[in-house]
Design an enzyme around this catalytic site. Structure first.
Site, PDB file in Angstrom:
ATOM      1  N   ASN A 188      -3.451   7.030  -2.299  1.00 12.90           N
ATOM      2  CA  ASN A 188      -2.149   6.959  -1.947  1.00 12.90           C
ATOM      3  C   ASN A 188      -1.907   6.075  -0.786  1.00 12.90           C
ATOM      4  OD1 ASN A 188      -1.814   9.221  -4.066  1.00 12.90           O
ATOM      5  ND2 ASN A 188      -2.029  10.569  -2.514  1.00 12.90           N
ATOM      6  N   HIS A 189      -3.095   5.293  -0.382  1.00 15.66           N
ATOM      7  CA  HIS A 189      -3.091   4.141   0.503  1.00 15.66           C
ATOM      8  C   HIS A 189      -2.689   2.972  -0.022  1.00 15.66           C
ATOM      9  CE1 HIS A 189      -5.969   7.137   2.407  1.00 15.66           C
ATOM     10  NE2 HIS A 189      -4.847   7.666   2.465  1.00 15.66           N
ATOM     11  N   ILE A 190      -1.469   2.490  -0.296  1.00 12.08           N
ATOM     12  CA  ILE A 190      -1.162   1.461  -1.328  1.00 12.08           C
ATOM     13  C   ILE A 190      -0.939   0.305  -0.588  1.00 12.08           C
ATOM     14  CG2 ILE A 190       0.349   0.841  -2.921  1.00 12.08           C
ATOM     15  CD1 ILE A 190       1.375   3.920  -3.395  1.00 12.08           C
TER      16      ILE A 190
END
Length: 544
Positions: free
Chosen positions: A477-479
């Site tokens: 979720n580190h986009i």
């Protein structure tokens, strides 16, 4: 029914961490700020109750999305249930099933609050190691904005400790780190003889009362919700901005962007939940949604002057999608560890964040997951058919001995890792779902061989049994990367101020602007970039 007509000095799309920090910064300077968010407002107490009443199996499998109800007009992702909103394809589709929330406050409602600075070399990966891309800013350009973000978010860190590698600092962290819980203490003790330095993670979580928020008391359900508000989330900055006069419109799904003959942005169009269209005008426009929703909107809003999408003359919108592909391992340790004392993430092994090896394979971060093991222990013990005292004893044993560890890898920007608009799936408003094709590449695969060796060494040192390791890459979720920054308008979307090359009054204050993923959580870097964009906007206003 005639749609609403709204106007402001600055219109911001997205009420998450970047949009919230930017709205507060601009409102403090007296600007009329309007923030639009596709999702609803959430009530902390209600989300806590949703979490408490969630089925045990969901808790055991770390389901952080279900407590946040999905609105039909603003679908977000649910990795646990895979609701089909984010379509992931390609060799490593498993590594891109991201978890995001649409709602005022954004995904930082349910994050671990890890707030790392990137290293200086992370900003010049291509010029230093000959791989990936360089940012359009240096670490020195961003240092003051890192500190501004740390002050606003309330970041605690290991003041007084020498950590290598570590980003250089001009000021200490606003708060000192909290002591480790039992699990982190035991893990640190076991890995040290192996040559691993397990050090405190900087976190946007209070180690003392700060900025009207209480001290963390270690509830240990930071994901999905901090019940007392000790952890920073974007909703806190939104509240501050509103107190200064900023207006926030929830359930406002932006779908159109109007441009004039000079290709300046003149208006946004948004739907309400009934698909009634409304129009917003402003002097300056900012898209501050996450790195999936921002490129999705730019592609969706294509018009006659910009047939390939807004800000997309370079054809880079939606390309270079990045994250930190992970490998996870769980097992039962020989000695009691007792995960769960304190917050869900307190320490990390960062020995391998930088070095000449990055010319050949990715840097990594190794982490210990401090989430309490009780839910998993309970589900496993029940599956064994135990009852009464034996059930109780097995739950206690597994809660004490359960260990989760992981490795996260940096990825390189690659144009074929691409987001497109789905041709056959649409939401309740008729807007296409995002579709991402993803391949982590050999750069990550080479590193993963070594990563598994690290995990196996640690497991052996802990006397591990019942070892389970993912055979695939997991998302984190580190986009980053979908609206990538650069100095050359021909191969990038924004400049170092997050101003789009194509539209002088449109800024993309989002993690999508980041040009390299580094090894650690991206939130603090995207926050710093958003605050830097704020200075460019203020300068425009002074001369406009």
């Amino acid at each position: 029914m005639v749609g609403k007509f709204l106007t402001a000095d600055v219109a911001i799309v997205g009420a998450g961490v970047c949009g919230g920090l930017l709205a507060h910064k601009l409102a403090k300077q007296g600007l009329d700020v309007l923030v639009l968010d596709a999702g609803p407002r959430y009530d902390r107490a209600q989300i806590v109750e949703n979490w408490r009443h969630m089925p045990p199996a969901n808790k055991a499998d770390y389901d952080y999305a279900t407590p946040y109800p999905i609105a039909p007009w603003a679908p977000h992702t649910n990795f646990f249930l895979d609701n089909g909103y984010l379509i992931a394809k390609g060799p490593d589709a498993s590594a891109y099933k991201q978890g995001i929330i649409k709602g005022v406050g954004g995904t930082t409602w349910h994050w671990a609050a890890s707030s790392w600075r990137y290293l200086p070399n992370d900003f010049k990966l291509q010029s230093t190691y000959g791989v990936g891309r360089d940012y359009a800013v240096s670490y020195d350009d961003l240092e003051a904005y890192y500190y501004e973000a740390e002050l606003e978010m309330g970041v605690k860190g290991p003041n007084g400790m020498e950590i290598v590698p570590s980003a250089p600092r001009k000021q200490p962290w606003p708060m000192d780190s909290m002591p480790y819980g039992a699990g982190d203490r035991k893990f640190t003790e076991i890995v040290k003889p192996l040559g691993y330095e397990n050090t405190p993670v900087p976190q946007a979580r209070n180690s003392r009362p700060y900025d009207g928020r209480p001290q963390c008391v270690g509830n240990n359900n930071c994901m999905p919700i901090c019940p007392i508000g000790a952890m920073y989330s974007g909703i806190l900055s939104i509240h501050k901005a509103e107190a200064l006069g900023a207006r926030v419109v929830e359930n406002a799904v932006v779908y159109g962007i109007e441009t004039d003959e000079k290709n300046r942005i003149v208006a946004l169009n948004f739907y309400d939940p009934d698909r009634q269209s409304h129009r917003v005008t402003a002097k300056t426009f900012v898209i501050a949604a996450n790195g999936i929703e921002t490129p999705k909107l730019l592609l969706l809003a294509a018009n006659d002057r910009n047939p390939g999408g807004i800000a997309n003359s370079s054809d880079q919108v939606g390309r270079n999608m990045m994250d930190h592909p992970g490998i996870a391992m769980s097992f039962q340790s020989a000695e009691p560890v007792w995960a769960g004392g304190g917050s869900v993430q307190m320490s990390s092994i960062t020995n391998f964040r930088d070095g000449p090896f990055r010319s050949d394979y990715s840097a990594i971060q190794i982490g210990y997951n401090n989430t309490a093991q009780t839910s998993r222990a309970g589900m496993k013990a029940l599956s064994m058919g135990l009852v009464g005292r034996k059930l109780d004893e097995e739950i206690r044993r597994r809660s004490a001995h359960g260990v989760d560890i992981y490795v996260n890898h940096e990825t390189l920007a690659h144009p074929d890792n691409r987001l497109r608009l789905s041709k056959d799936r649409r939401d309740a408003l008729g807007i296409p779902h995002p579709e991402v094709t993803y391949d982590v590449g050999d750069y990550v695969r080479k590193a993963a061989v070594k990563s598994r060796e690290h995990l196996n060494r640690i497991a052996e040192a802990m006397g591990a049994t019942e070892i389970e390791t993912t055979s695939y890459f997991t998302p984190n979720n580190h986009i980053t990367g979908g609206t990538i920054m650069g100095d050359d308008p021909a191969d990038s979307v924004v400049d170092g101020w997050c101003r789009t090359h194509d539209h002088e009054n449109l800024f993309l204050a989002t993690g999508g602007a980041m040009a390299a993923a580094g090894t650690v959580n991206s939130t603090l870097t995207m926050a710093a970039l958003a605050l830097r964009a704020g200075d460019a906007i203020l300068e425009d206003m002074r001369h406009g």
